[in-house]
Write a protein that holds these residues in place. Structure first.
Motif, short mmCIF file in Angstrom:
data_model
loop_
_atom_site.label_atom_id
_atom_site.label_comp_id
_atom_site.label_asym_id
_atom_site.label_seq_id
_atom_site.Cartn_x
_atom_site.Cartn_y
_atom_site.Cartn_z
N GLN A 134 0.83 -1.20 0.00
CA GLN A 134 0.00 0.00 0.00
C GLN A 134 0.86 1.24 0.00
O GLN A 134 1.86 1.34 0.71
N ALA A 135 0.48 2.20 -0.85
CA ALA A 135 1.16 3.49 -0.92
C ALA A 135 0.12 4.60 -0.86
O ALA A 135 -1.00 4.45 -1.36
N ASN A 136 0.50 5.73 -0.21
CA ASN A 136 -0.35 6.91 -0.13
C ASN A 136 0.22 7.99 -1.04
O ASN A 136 1.41 8.28 -1.00
N VAL A 137 -0.65 8.55 -1.86
CA VAL A 137 -0.23 9.58 -2.81
C VAL A 137 -1.13 10.79 -2.62
O VAL A 137 -2.24 10.84 -3.14
N ASN A 138 -0.64 11.77 -1.83
CA ASN A 138 -1.40 13.02 -1.61
C ASN A 138 -2.85 12.74 -1.25
O ASN A 138 -3.77 13.33 -1.80
N GLY A 139 -3.06 11.82 -0.33
CA GLY A 139 -4.39 11.51 0.15
C GLY A 139 -5.03 10.31 -0.54
O GLY A 139 -5.99 9.75 -0.02
N ALA A 140 -4.53 9.95 -1.71
CA ALA A 140 -5.06 8.78 -2.42
C ALA A 140 -4.32 7.53 -1.96
O ALA A 140 -3.14 7.58 -1.61
N VAL A 141 -5.01 6.41 -1.99
CA VAL A 141 -4.43 5.13 -1.57
C VAL A 141 -4.36 4.20 -2.78
O VAL A 141 -5.33 4.05 -3.52
N ILE A 142 -3.17 3.61 -2.97
CA ILE A 142 -2.98 2.62 -4.03
C ILE A 142 -2.57 1.30 -3.38
O ILE A 142 -1.62 1.27 -2.59
N GLN A 143 -3.28 0.25 -3.69
CA GLN A 143 -2.98 -1.07 -3.16
C GLN A 143 -2.67 -2.05 -4.28
O GLN A 143 -3.40 -2.12 -5.27
N PHE A 144 -1.57 -2.77 -4.12
CA PHE A 144 -1.25 -3.91 -4.97
C PHE A 144 -1.35 -5.16 -4.10
O PHE A 144 -0.61 -5.29 -3.12
N ILE A 145 -2.23 -6.07 -4.44
CA ILE A 145 -2.46 -7.27 -3.66
C ILE A 145 -1.99 -8.48 -4.47
O ILE A 145 -2.54 -8.79 -5.52
N TYR A 146 -0.95 -9.14 -3.97
CA TYR A 146 -0.38 -10.29 -4.66
C TYR A 146 -0.75 -11.57 -3.90
O TYR A 146 -0.59 -11.65 -2.68
N THR A 147 -1.20 -12.58 -4.65
CA THR A 147 -1.49 -13.90 -4.08
C THR A 147 -0.82 -14.95 -4.94
O THR A 147 -1.06 -15.01 -6.16
N LEU A 148 0.02 -15.77 -4.33
CA LEU A 148 0.69 -16.84 -5.06
C LEU A 148 -0.24 -18.03 -5.17
O LEU A 148 -0.67 -18.60 -4.18
N LEU A 149 -0.56 -18.40 -6.40
CA LEU A 149 -1.47 -19.50 -6.68
C LEU A 149 -0.70 -20.68 -7.27
O LEU A 149 0.49 -20.60 -7.54
N ASP A 150 -1.41 -21.77 -7.49
CA ASP A 150 -0.82 -22.92 -8.16
C ASP A 150 -0.68 -22.66 -9.66
O ASP A 150 -1.15 -21.65 -10.18
N LYS A 151 -0.06 -23.60 -10.34
CA LYS A 151 0.11 -23.56 -11.80
C LYS A 151 0.83 -22.29 -12.26
O LYS A 151 0.40 -21.63 -13.19
N TYR A 152 1.90 -21.96 -11.56
CA TYR A 152 2.80 -20.89 -12.00
C TYR A 152 2.10 -19.54 -12.11
O TYR A 152 2.45 -18.72 -12.95
#
Length: 602
Positions: free
Chosen positions: A156-174
């Motif tokens: 999560q990053a905050n940019v002048n009041g805005a929030v940006i989220q990158f959500i990573y989930t490691l799954l099967d099959k590469y």
């Protein structure tokens, strides 16, 4: 759009030169280094690397200032197939390792290095936005705060009041699920779109650099996964299509990014790197839509070996990543050569002997055609005196008349010259299918056989102290052996080749002797499995010729058959033969008319 045809530059030159010779004859007659990962316990596959507390993220107007302001962390996720690390700088995947595969190590000359698709900052990606003042900012320059829950990491990053989220989930099959969420971004940005920018340098993974460069390229689909295209030379430009996924494919592995809503107005460039750790440099830019100024979209990363059953299991047209050839060529590989290889290799024998048995099976299938070809050669040998007599009788006549009389001899004897072209035409798709099969069959990767340590790369036991143009700095033993047997085969069959009877026409025997030498240049940097196949194939050809000549065909019977054909009269002409005869007669009439007009003018 320039596309990859499966040949590297040297092979293209060699192939073009040889094709010109043959066509000419036929015209006349026919981040810094990733710190070493600590061993993980199987029951604890995820771990956040300990580091100093992260301060409040902000837009990194200067990357160095950002790095100084906070310590960059790496969050690791691992399963059976992949080990990935996500960096807090840019919130992006910084390391991707395929756990079950190894990369080529030049020092040991075998595949024993970690196979790292992403590492040492060779990949950098992020979303670029334009704010209401007209300035741009990119998520690659932001420092994110990590949090982890099981096999999922949220950046999560905050940019002048805005929030940006990158959500990573490691799954099967590469697969790595990559979910992007924003809140308050609409108050900052002016556009209804963002640019996804990906810079990537493809690391050399295989022994044959030139061959790997040839197979390293852009691949992508559109039209709801139904259409596929690729570009292996310079730029890819798709301003009208919405890409369902984009891949940077190497010889045996591929990195794919799949956006939920697709990439629009896509553009990419690529540059070949002549030497060093990397083989090619890529840049991609594609637009993604925002909804009300916010981005809430799911992406997926795939880091896959190019294994056909695996690729087909996704049902996303990923099997097109495997360059088995177009149309009938690809079908031949998919439904004949690959199943045959899988069947024989299931017996537990070495890969080289699998190829040996494959060659025998192909020869058995083609044996009726080869018999017909050699029978034709024997018939032409019997009537050679009559052909020589025609050439002597009409040596002062024009070439058209001589050719007509020669064809008449063939018709009376019941010999169809064109029948000899059939075996050659049948073997062309087989040759090209195998040219695609051997360097792209991942089951052969790293498999050794005799002095070849990898059947998908060249063998270089004989190393030269210098480099020869088009040949390289080594000599492949398999390529040399293949060249020798082709030369022997040529010597055995050259006697059936009719020599030119008109001054200035090329000597076909000389051209046929050039062919084996050309093959040496062609195969020296190709997959040793291909050279081994053609060595066995041509050795079998020699045996077949000997068996047919001494045990099957009887020249006396052939001579009697020809005499019988002459008594019966010529067989009805085929459509092709008739058309050829009519064309020659028409050309002869035109020639006479021109000569008569020339005489009148004089």
């Amino acid at each position: 759009m320039q596309q990859n045809n499966g040949l590297d530059k040297n092979q293209l030159i060699i192939f073009a030169l040889f094709s010109m010779i043959i066509m000419g004859a036929m015209f006349y007659f026919q981040n810094k280094q990733q710190t070493e990962q600590q061993l993980k316990e199987a029951q604890n596959p995820t771990q956040v690397t300990q580091a100093a507390p992260v301060t409040k993220p902000a837009i990194a107007t200067n990357l160095n200032d950002s790095v100084k302001a906070t310590s960059i962390q790496q969050v690791e996720l691992k399963n059976k197939e992949l080990t990935v690390a996500i960096s807090t700088l840019g919130g992006q995947l910084s390391t991707v390792e395929l756990n079950e595969y190894k990369a080529y190590n030049k020092k040991s000359d075998v595949n024993d290095k970690k196979l790292l698709l992403f590492d040492k900052n060779n990949s950098s990606y992020g979303f670029q936005f334009k704010d209401k003042s007209g300035k741009t900012f990119n998520t690659k320059d932001l420092v994110f705060a990590p949090s982890q829950s099981g096999n999922t990491v949220t950046m999560q990053a905050n940019v002048n009041g805005a929030v940006i989220q990158f959500i990573y989930t490691l799954l099967d099959k590469y697969t790595v699920d990559f979910n992007v969420k924003t809140q308050g971004l609409g108050q900052l940005v002016a556009d209804s779109k963002a640019d996804f920018i990906w810079d990537f340098s493809a690391r050399q993974m295989e022994k044959g650099r030139s061959q790997e460069q040839t197979h390293t390229e852009f691949n992508y689909t559109f039209d709801n996964y139904s259409s596929f295209d690729y570009d292996g030379r310079t730029e890819m430009d798709e301003p009208e299509e919405t890409l369902n996924w984009l891949a940077i494919k190497q010889q045996f592995f591929s990195m794919v990014i799949e956006p939920q809503q697709g990439f629009k107005k896509s553009h990419g460039s690529q540059d070949t790197i002549d030497e060093g750790e990397f083989v090619k440099k890529f840049n991609f830019n594609g637009q993604v839509d925002l909804a009300g100024g916010e981005m809430n979209q799911n992406f997926k990363w795939y880091f896959m070996p190019l294994d056909l059953p695996l690729l087909k299991s996704y049902d996303k047209n990923f099997d097109e990543l495997l360059p088995l050839g177009w149309s009938f060529i690809g079908t031949l590989n998919r439904w004949f050569f690959i199943p045959m290889y899988n069947l024989i290799s299931g017996w537990g024998i070495a890969a080289g002997w699998v190829i040996f048995l494959m060659t025998i099976i192909v020869k058995i299938i083609l044996s009726p055609v080869m018999f017909k070809q050699h029978k034709l050669s024997a018939m032409m040998k019997v009537i050679r005196p009559e052909i020589d007599a025609v050439n002597e009788k009409y040596k002062k006549a024009d070439a058209m008349k001589k050719q007509q009389e020669t064809m008449a001899v063939y018709r009376k004897a019941g010999v169809n010259q064109m029948a000899g072209c059939l075996p050659g035409l049948i073997q062309v798709p087989i040759f090209y299918a195998l040219f695609r099969f051997f360097p792209n069959m991942i089951d052969l990767r790293g498999k050794s056989f005799w002095f070849a340590k990898d059947l998908t790369a060249y063998d270089d036991v004989i190393k030269l102290p210098f480099s020869i143009p088009l040949l390289g700095d080594h000599l492949s033993i398999f390529a040399i052996a293949c060249t020798v047997v082709i030369l022997i085969y040529t010597v055995m069959t050259a006697g059936n080749i009719q020599q030119p009877t008109q001054e200035g026409m090329p000597n076909m025997k000389v051209i046929m002797y050039i062919f084996p030498i050309t093959f040496l240049f062609f195969l020296n940097t190709s997959a040793s499995g291909l050279s081994w196949y053609y060595f066995v194939s041509n050795a079998i050809n020699i045996l077949i010729i000997l068996v047919i000549k001494y045990w099957i065909l009887d020249e006396k019977k052939i001579h009697a058959q020809i005499q019988e054909n002459k008594i019966k009269g010529p067989k009805p002409e085929g459509k092709f033969q008739k058309r050829m005869r009519e064309m020659m007669e028409k050309a002869q009439e035109q020639q006479k008319a021109q000569q008569q007009q020339g005489g009148k003018k004089k």
